[in-house]
Structure formats: structure tokens, C-alpha cells
Design a protein around this motif. Structure first.
Motif, PDB file in Angstrom:
ATOM      1  N   ASN A  65      40.525  45.293  27.805  1.00 25.07           N
ATOM      2  CA  ASN A  65      40.525  44.653  28.722  1.00 25.07           C
ATOM      3  C   ASN A  65      39.953  45.521  29.920  1.00 25.07           C
ATOM      4  O   ASN A  65      40.404  46.683  30.070  1.00 25.07           O
ATOM      5  CB  ASN A  65      42.095  44.520  29.145  1.00 25.07           C
ATOM      6  CG  ASN A  65      42.649  43.623  28.069  1.00 25.07           C
ATOM      7  OD1 ASN A  65      42.652  42.285  27.910  1.00 25.07           O
ATOM      8  ND2 ASN A  65      43.317  44.235  27.007  1.00 25.07           N
ATOM      9  N   PHE A  67      39.663  45.910  33.942  1.00 26.25           N
ATOM     10  CA  PHE A  67      39.802  45.568  35.432  1.00 26.25           C
ATOM     11  C   PHE A  67      38.962  45.968  36.261  1.00 26.25           C
ATOM     12  O   PHE A  67      38.563  47.041  36.557  1.00 26.25           O
ATOM     13  CB  PHE A  67      41.313  46.154  35.945  1.00 26.25           C
ATOM     14  CG  PHE A  67      41.694  45.981  37.052  1.00 26.25           C
ATOM     15  CD1 PHE A  67      42.010  44.463  37.625  1.00 26.25           C
ATOM     16  CD2 PHE A  67      41.757  46.962  38.047  1.00 26.25           C
ATOM     17  CE1 PHE A  67      42.349  44.224  38.802  1.00 26.25           C
ATOM     18  CE2 PHE A  67      42.312  46.666  39.457  1.00 26.25           C
ATOM     19  CZ  PHE A  67      42.568  45.010  39.762  1.00 26.25           C
ATOM     20  N   TRP A  76      38.664  40.881  38.864  1.00 27.74           N
ATOM     21  CA  TRP A  76      38.371  40.103  37.445  1.00 27.74           C
ATOM     22  C   TRP A  76      39.038  40.844  36.639  1.00 27.74           C
ATOM     23  O   TRP A  76      39.221  42.139  36.557  1.00 27.74           O
ATOM     24  CB  TRP A  76      36.784  39.905  37.327  1.00 27.74           C
ATOM     25  CG  TRP A  76      36.252  39.167  38.079  1.00 27.74           C
ATOM     26  CD1 TRP A  76      35.722  37.861  38.010  1.00 27.74           C
ATOM     27  CD2 TRP A  76      35.468  39.638  39.369  1.00 27.74           C
ATOM     28  NE1 TRP A  76      34.883  37.258  38.848  1.00 27.74           N
ATOM     29  CE2 TRP A  76      34.949  38.344  39.617  1.00 27.74           C
ATOM     30  CE3 TRP A  76      35.383  40.752  39.958  1.00 27.74           C
ATOM     31  CZ2 TRP A  76      34.266  38.580  41.077  1.00 27.74           C
ATOM     32  CZ3 TRP A  76      34.603  40.727  41.150  1.00 27.74           C
ATOM     33  CH2 TRP A  76      34.015  39.650  41.762  1.00 27.74           C
ATOM     34  N   LEU A  77      39.442  40.374  35.676  1.00 30.05           N
ATOM     35  CA  LEU A  77      40.302  41.014  34.303  1.00 30.05           C
ATOM     36  C   LEU A  77      39.429  40.304  33.412  1.00 30.05           C
ATOM     37  O   LEU A  77      39.379  39.299  32.946  1.00 30.05           O
ATOM     38  CB  LEU A  77      41.750  40.471  34.094  1.00 30.05           C
ATOM     39  CG  LEU A  77      42.393  41.020  33.073  1.00 30.05           C
ATOM     40  CD1 LEU A  77      42.109  42.710  32.593  1.00 30.05           C
ATOM     41  CD2 LEU A  77      43.881  40.705  32.899  1.00 30.05           C
ATOM     42  N   THR A  79      38.594  40.129  29.355  1.00 25.07           N
ATOM     43  CA  THR A  79      39.269  40.652  27.982  1.00 25.07           C
ATOM     44  C   THR A  79      38.370  39.994  27.104  1.00 25.07           C
ATOM     45  O   THR A  79      37.867  38.979  26.893  1.00 25.07           O
ATOM     46  CB  THR A  79      40.665  39.633  27.853  1.00 25.07           C
ATOM     47  OG1 THR A  79      41.404  40.027  28.688  1.00 25.07           O
ATOM     48  CG2 THR A  79      40.906  40.080  26.260  1.00 25.07           C
ATOM     49  N   LEU A 108      45.228  48.311  40.214  1.00 19.77           N
ATOM     50  CA  LEU A 108      45.771  47.817  38.951  1.00 19.77           C
ATOM     51  C   LEU A 108      47.175  47.479  39.135  1.00 19.77           C
ATOM     52  O   LEU A 108      47.865  46.595  38.934  1.00 19.77           O
ATOM     53  CB  LEU A 108      45.260  48.708  37.915  1.00 19.77           C
ATOM     54  CG  LEU A 108      45.668  48.278  36.436  1.00 19.77           C
ATOM     55  CD1 LEU A 108      45.255  47.038  36.058  1.00 19.77           C
ATOM     56  CD2 LEU A 108      45.289  49.279  35.529  1.00 19.77           C
ATOM     57  N   LEU A 112      48.268  43.856  39.358  1.00 17.29           N
ATOM     58  CA  LEU A 112      48.599  43.325  37.856  1.00 17.29           C
ATOM     59  C   LEU A 112      49.829  43.922  37.394  1.00 17.29           C
ATOM     60  O   LEU A 112      50.443  43.792  36.081  1.00 17.29           O
ATOM     61  CB  LEU A 112      47.383  43.515  36.935  1.00 17.29           C
ATOM     62  CG  LEU A 112      46.399  42.724  37.346  1.00 17.29           C
ATOM     63  CD1 LEU A 112      45.138  42.978  36.215  1.00 17.29           C
ATOM     64  CD2 LEU A 112      46.665  41.323  37.148  1.00 17.29           C
ATOM     65  N   VAL A 119      46.676  47.681  30.099  1.00 16.40           N
ATOM     66  CA  VAL A 119      45.749  46.351  30.799  1.00 16.40           C
ATOM     67  C   VAL A 119      45.837  45.377  29.587  1.00 16.40           C
ATOM     68  O   VAL A 119      45.457  45.458  28.613  1.00 16.40           O
ATOM     69  CB  VAL A 119      44.491  46.687  31.415  1.00 16.40           C
ATOM     70  CG1 VAL A 119      43.913  45.206  32.030  1.00 16.40           C
ATOM     71  CG2 VAL A 119      44.628  47.827  32.269  1.00 16.40           C
ATOM     72  N   SER A 123      49.236  40.471  31.946  1.00 13.01           N
ATOM     73  CA  SER A 123      49.590  41.213  33.309  1.00 13.01           C
ATOM     74  C   SER A 123      49.098  40.068  34.531  1.00 13.01           C
ATOM     75  O   SER A 123      49.892  40.459  35.503  1.00 13.01           O
ATOM     76  CB  SER A 123      48.717  42.521  33.552  1.00 13.01           C
ATOM     77  OG  SER A 123      47.361  42.363  33.549  1.00 13.01           O
ATOM     78  N   VAL A 132      43.459  37.933  41.199  1.00 15.25           N
ATOM     79  CA  VAL A 132      42.504  38.374  40.149  1.00 15.25           C
ATOM     80  C   VAL A 132      41.903  37.120  39.126  1.00 15.25           C
ATOM     81  O   VAL A 132      42.536  36.143  38.903  1.00 15.25           O
ATOM     82  CB  VAL A 132      43.348  39.319  39.173  1.00 15.25           C
ATOM     83  CG1 VAL A 132      42.748  39.816  38.021  1.00 15.25           C
ATOM     84  CG2 VAL A 132      43.926  40.506  39.943  1.00 15.25           C
ATOM     85  N   MET A 134      40.640  35.712  35.822  1.00 14.62           N
ATOM     86  CA  MET A 134      40.606  35.907  34.469  1.00 14.62           C
ATOM     87  C   MET A 134      39.245  35.439  33.768  1.00 14.62           C
ATOM     88  O   MET A 134      38.837  34.386  34.097  1.00 14.62           O
ATOM     89  CB  MET A 134      41.729  35.195  33.639  1.00 14.62           C
ATOM     90  CG  MET A 134      42.156  35.714  32.385  1.00 14.62           C
ATOM     91  SD  MET A 134      43.031  37.142  32.282  1.00 14.62           S
ATOM     92  CE  MET A 134      42.002  37.626  30.854  1.00 14.62           C
TER      93      MET A 134
END
Length: 181
Positions: A65, A67, A76-77, A79, A108, A112, A119, A123, A132, A134
Motif C-alpha cells: 500500500n 500513500f 492517493w492510497l 493498493t 499519513l 489515515l 498502511v 485506513s 484521500v 483510493m
């Protein structure tokens, strides 16, 4: 990072002044959404390499993940599968022509509510201001279950891809699903 002192302990606060959710609060949310989940405890893990060596035989997709932020404050996160090599320049172009860099640990925690190494897409439960965005690697959706830290890097929680999407939508973080091949 905003912090307060309670009973001699420093407690982190989110940007809106609230306290980050605990893993137990996350599990309650998953239960309220009728999302089956299974959690195992282990020594704290901070990197994908540590995760590989200590996870044992947890089936399913394992993730990393990222961040990320840009100079204008966008966050942006991302994954993705743990073995993905991510080119930040290319990813920034794909997300709208942004020059991306890694977000600082303080940011962070503020947005989150987790520390580096913990992370997780879970979160976004702490992102009450929808600050944020996703982003999910489309290849994740081919693995069942998916394994994530439940806001704590000393545990791993497995859920199905369908239920990950259900959770993200329930907390108002409709993910952008893109191929990160």
C-alpha cells in the motif's frame, strides 16, 4: 501531527480532531456490514520483505500500500499486489498528470490514522473528509481472499475482493480500479 495527552500518554489525532479508529472499531464496522473476515496476529511487520518471511501459510493475495501525494495537496492510497513495481511518474500520468511522491508519516497519521508499515485500504475508515483517493490494482480482484493489516501491523485480516469493494463503498471511498501491470 496533532496530538493530545491523556493519562500521560500521547494520543494521535486526525486532521479533523478525532482519534483514529482502532482495529476493534474496524472489526465492528466489518461485522455491521456483514463482511466475513479472519484475523491472525504476528510480530509487527513494516515491509513487504518482512511480511513474506513471517506470514507463514496465509492463503490469498498479499499486498503493498502506497500513500502518495502531489505538490497541490492531493493524496492517493494505492493498493496493489506485493510484487508490483510501481513507476510513480507513469502512475501520476495515469491518475491525471500529477507528479507523485510518498506522503510523510505525519500526513499519513493525520489523514489515515496509521503509521508506516500499517498502511491498508481499511485506513480510509479514518478519512472523514474524503481527502484521500483510493486506487486499486485490478489484479487484486483475482485473489480470494485478500490480506491487509487491520490498522495495526501486528495483525493481518483476510476478506474477499467483493467485500473489500463493499467496505470501501460503505465508507464513501469508491476506488479507482486500474491495471498496474
Amino acid at each position: 501531527m496533532s496530538e493530545t495527552e491523556q493519562n500521560g500518554e500521547v494520543t494521535a489525532q486526525l486532521v479533523d480532531g478525532s482519534t483514529p479508529a482502532t482495529p476493534e472499531a474496524l472489526f465492528e464496522k466489518l461485522d455491521a456490514l456483514d463482511i466475513p473476515h479472519r484475523t491472525v496476529e504476528h510480530p509487527p511487520l513494516y515491509t513487504v520483505e518482512e511480511s513474506r518471511s513471517l506470514r507463514g501459510e496465509l492463503p490469498g493475495g498479499h499486498t503493498k500500500n502506497l500513500f502518495l501525494r502531489n505538490k497541490k495537496g492531493g493524496m492517493w492510497l494505492v493498493t496493489c499486489l506485493e510484487d508490483r513495481a510501481i513507476d510513480l511518474k507513469d502512475l501520476g500520468e495515469r491518475l491525471g498528470g500529477y507528479r507523485l511522491s510518498f506522503g510523510r508519516p505525519e500526513r499519513l497519521m493525520q489523514y489515515l490514522g496509521v503509521i508506516p508499515g500499517a498502511v491498508t485500504p481499511f485506513s480510509v475508515l479514518n478519512d472523514h473528509q474524503d481527502a484521500v483517493q483510493m486506487v486499486l490494482d485490478s489484479a487484486l480482484l483475482n485473489h480470494d481472499p485478500l490480506n491487509f493489516h487491520p490498522l495495526d501491523n501486528a495483525r493481518t485480516t483476510a476478506i474477499s475482493p467483493k467485500n473489500l469493494l463493499k467496505f470501501l463503498e460503505a465508507v464513501g471511498h469508491y476506488p479507482q480500479v486500474i491495471s498496474l501491470d
